[in-house]
Design a protein around this motif. Structure first.
Motif, short mmCIF file in Angstrom:
data_model
loop_
_atom_site.label_atom_id
_atom_site.label_comp_id
_atom_site.label_asym_id
_atom_site.label_seq_id
_atom_site.Cartn_x
_atom_site.Cartn_y
_atom_site.Cartn_z
N LEU A 119 43.35 4.88 18.08
CA LEU A 119 42.67 4.26 16.93
C LEU A 119 43.06 4.96 15.64
CD1 LEU A 119 40.57 2.18 15.98
CD2 LEU A 119 38.80 3.91 16.36
N ALA A 120 43.11 6.28 15.66
CA ALA A 120 43.49 7.04 14.46
C ALA A 120 44.92 6.72 14.04
CB ALA A 120 43.34 8.54 14.73
N ILE A 121 45.82 6.61 15.01
CA ILE A 121 47.23 6.32 14.68
C ILE A 121 47.38 4.92 14.13
CG2 ILE A 121 49.52 6.00 15.71
CD1 ILE A 121 48.84 8.31 17.63
N PHE A 122 46.67 3.96 14.71
CA PHE A 122 46.79 2.57 14.24
C PHE A 122 46.21 2.39 12.84
CE2 PHE A 122 47.18 1.14 18.81
CZ PHE A 122 48.46 0.61 18.65
N THR A 123 45.11 3.06 12.55
CA THR A 123 44.39 2.81 11.30
C THR A 123 44.86 3.68 10.14
OG1 THR A 123 42.64 4.35 11.99
CG2 THR A 123 42.33 2.00 12.50
N ASP B 148 48.38 8.50 29.27
CA ASP B 148 47.28 9.36 29.71
C ASP B 148 46.02 8.55 30.03
OD1 ASP B 148 48.59 11.75 29.72
OD2 ASP B 148 48.09 12.28 27.66
N ILE B 149 45.97 7.30 29.59
CA ILE B 149 44.89 6.40 30.01
C ILE B 149 45.22 5.77 31.36
CG2 ILE B 149 43.74 4.21 29.50
CD1 ILE B 149 43.93 4.96 26.52
N PHE B 150 46.45 5.31 31.52
CA PHE B 150 46.85 4.63 32.74
C PHE B 150 47.04 5.58 33.93
CE2 PHE B 150 48.83 1.05 30.05
CZ PHE B 150 47.65 0.32 30.11
N PHE B 151 47.64 6.76 33.66
CA PHE B 151 48.02 7.65 34.76
C PHE B 151 46.82 8.08 35.62
CE2 PHE B 151 49.51 11.87 36.37
CZ PHE B 151 50.52 11.39 37.19
N PRO B 152 45.73 8.60 35.04
CA PRO B 152 44.59 8.96 35.90
C PRO B 152 43.90 7.75 36.49
CG PRO B 152 44.00 9.25 33.59
CD PRO B 152 45.48 8.96 33.62
N SER B 153 44.10 6.56 35.89
CA SER B 153 43.46 5.36 36.41
C SER B 153 44.07 4.91 37.74
CB SER B 153 43.57 4.22 35.39
OG SER B 153 42.92 4.56 34.18
N VAL B 154 45.23 5.46 38.09
CA VAL B 154 45.86 5.12 39.36
C VAL B 154 45.05 5.68 40.53
CG1 VAL B 154 47.92 5.49 40.79
CG2 VAL B 154 48.17 4.95 38.36
N PHE C 18 55.32 8.17 19.21
CA PHE C 18 55.47 8.68 20.58
C PHE C 18 54.18 9.28 21.10
CE2 PHE C 18 60.02 9.18 19.07
CZ PHE C 18 60.48 8.07 19.75
N LEU C 19 53.40 9.91 20.22
CA LEU C 19 52.10 10.44 20.64
C LEU C 19 51.18 9.31 21.06
CD1 LEU C 19 50.10 12.75 20.97
CD2 LEU C 19 49.56 12.57 18.53
N GLY C 20 51.24 8.17 20.36
CA GLY C 20 50.46 7.01 20.76
C GLY C 20 50.87 6.50 22.13
N ASN C 21 52.19 6.51 22.41
CA ASN C 21 52.66 6.13 23.75
C ASN C 21 52.15 7.09 24.80
OD1 ASN C 21 54.95 3.85 23.96
ND2 ASN C 21 55.05 4.80 21.94
N LEU C 22 52.13 8.39 24.47
CA LEU C 22 51.61 9.38 25.42
C LEU C 22 50.14 9.14 25.71
CD1 LEU C 22 52.09 12.00 27.03
CD2 LEU C 22 51.46 13.27 24.97
N LEU D 164 36.05 9.86 31.86
CA LEU D 164 35.50 9.25 30.65
C LEU D 164 35.98 9.97 29.40
CD1 LEU D 164 31.81 8.51 31.77
CD2 LEU D 164 33.72 6.90 31.57
N PHE D 165 36.07 11.29 29.47
CA PHE D 165 36.58 12.06 28.33
C PHE D 165 38.04 11.71 28.06
CE2 PHE D 165 38.40 15.79 26.27
CZ PHE D 165 37.49 15.98 25.23
N THR D 166 38.82 11.52 29.13
CA THR D 166 40.22 11.11 28.97
C THR D 166 40.32 9.77 28.27
OG1 THR D 166 40.86 12.32 30.98
CG2 THR D 166 42.34 10.58 30.22
N LEU D 167 39.55 8.80 28.73
CA LEU D 167 39.58 7.46 28.12
C LEU D 167 39.15 7.53 26.66
CD1 LEU D 167 38.06 5.23 30.97
CD2 LEU D 167 40.46 5.66 30.46
N LEU D 168 38.03 8.20 26.39
CA LEU D 168 37.51 8.26 25.03
C LEU D 168 38.47 9.00 24.10
CD1 LEU D 168 35.20 7.76 23.03
CD2 LEU D 168 34.17 9.91 23.81
N GLY D 169 38.95 10.17 24.53
CA GLY D 169 39.83 10.96 23.68
C GLY D 169 41.12 10.26 23.33
N ASN D 170 41.75 9.65 24.32
CA ASN D 170 43.03 8.98 24.07
C ASN D 170 42.85 7.68 23.29
OD1 ASN D 170 45.31 10.55 25.44
ND2 ASN D 170 43.79 10.45 27.08
N LEU D 171 41.72 6.98 23.50
CA LEU D 171 41.45 5.79 22.70
C LEU D 171 41.21 6.14 21.24
CD1 LEU D 171 39.17 3.72 25.12
CD2 LEU D 171 41.47 3.11 24.34
#
Length: 311
Positions: free
Chosen positions: A45-49, A68-74, A60-64, A34-41
């Motif tokens: 959000l900060a990069i987009f706004t 980091d959201i998808f990788f642990p979700s596997v 590139f940090l946004g891509n990372l 949950l911390f991974t999902l929240l932190g990376n989201l």
């Protein structure tokens, strides 16, 4: 010809020597996930706004953050389900899919770290040409290239492993399907698949790591030539965060695939670090040491709370 009863499902044995700790591990893994999902989201959000973060480095940090959201979700949802339900089975197709996405995302992230190191090299060693060299077309091309490279890497490995017949036993000595634990279960000669797959992983890992070290060697030499201390400090701060993230990613990968001997318990612990712990640390690394990201996050959170208070 012999008649084989082919495996239709595998049994994930989980982390060795953790009997009786299922509830504790479930809470820990859930908290990290949950911390991974929240932190990376929040970083996305900060990069987009924030228009101040619309630069190649934060692109590139946004891509990372996406990786980091998808990788642990596997693997995280499956291991948490096995901990709470005691259901450790995974279908043959599910095992193949898990291995495929694990190596596609892992390979893509490996290439992405190399691209991020190149971006920092251009920014620090060639600052006047930075916007020309790292234009939108180049950034988009490099990003697509990382995805294509990761997809090719994962496809080759999955084909090599699952073209072999599996007719029992079907117990995977880990909490996810990966090459070192699935390949020995094949009821055929695995020498070619083992040699090619491990060579593939080693070449990608060591090749990218060598390019990263080359970029950072040039970066360090350039930083040392900076005359004023504030510029030197800021350059070191930005690059040290990236390099720490690289070490956390490459360290477990090298321990898993480059060690001559194998230990099921140690491999499981390393996989936990690589799949669950490291993705949750990247948001901390990039926000605690990056003033621009912290300001953007503070602005986003302030606006969110203000809007909620008004409504």
């Amino acid at each position: 010809m012999r008649n084989y009863t082919f495996v239709t499902k595998f049994i994930l044995l989980g982390i060795p020597n953790t009997e009786g700790l299922e509830k504790v591990l479930f809470v820990l893994f859930l908290a990290f996930y949950l911390f991974t999902l929240l932190g990376n989201l929040l970083i996305l959000l900060a990069i987009f706004t924030s228009s101040n973060l619309h630069t190649p480095m934060y692109f590139f940090l946004g891509n990372l953050s996406v990786f980091d959201i998808f990788f642990p979700s596997v693997s995280s949802p499956k291991i948490m389900l096995s901990l709470i339900r005691q259901s450790r089975t995974i279908s043959y197709e599910g095992c193949a899919s898990q291995l495929f996405f694990y190596h596609v995302l892992g390979g893509t992230e490996c290439f992405l770290y190399t691209v991020m190191a190149y971006d920092r090299f251009v920014a620090i060693c060639h600052p006047l040409q930075y916007t020309v060299i790292m234009n939108r077309r180049v950034c988009a091309g490099l990003t697509v290239g990382t995805w294509l490279g990761g997809s090719l890497h994962g496809s080759i490995l999955t084909f090599l492993v699952f073209k072999l017949p599996y007719c029992g036993p079907n117990e995977v000595d880990n909490f996810l399907c990966d090459i070192p634990v699935v390949l020995p279960l094949a009821c055929a000669d695995t020498s070619l698949a083992q040699t090619v797959s491990f060579t593939n992983v080693d070449v990608v890992t060591l090749g990218c790591f060598f390019l990263i070290l080359t970029s950072y060697s040039r970066i360090v030499l350039s930083i040392l030539k900076i005359s004023f201390s504030e510029g030197r400090r800021r350059a070191f701060s930005t690059c040290s965060a990236h390099f720490l993230s690289i070490l956390l990613f490459y360290g477990p990968v090298m321990l898993i695939y480059l060690r001559p001997a194998s230990s099921s318990w140690l491999d499981s612990v390393i996989q936990v670090l690589n799949n669950i712990v490291t993705p949750s640390l990247n948001p901390l690394i990039y926000t605690l040491r990056n003033k621009d990201v912290k300001l953007a996050l503070r602005k986003v959170l302030t606006q969110t709370f203000h809007t909620s208070g008004v409504s």
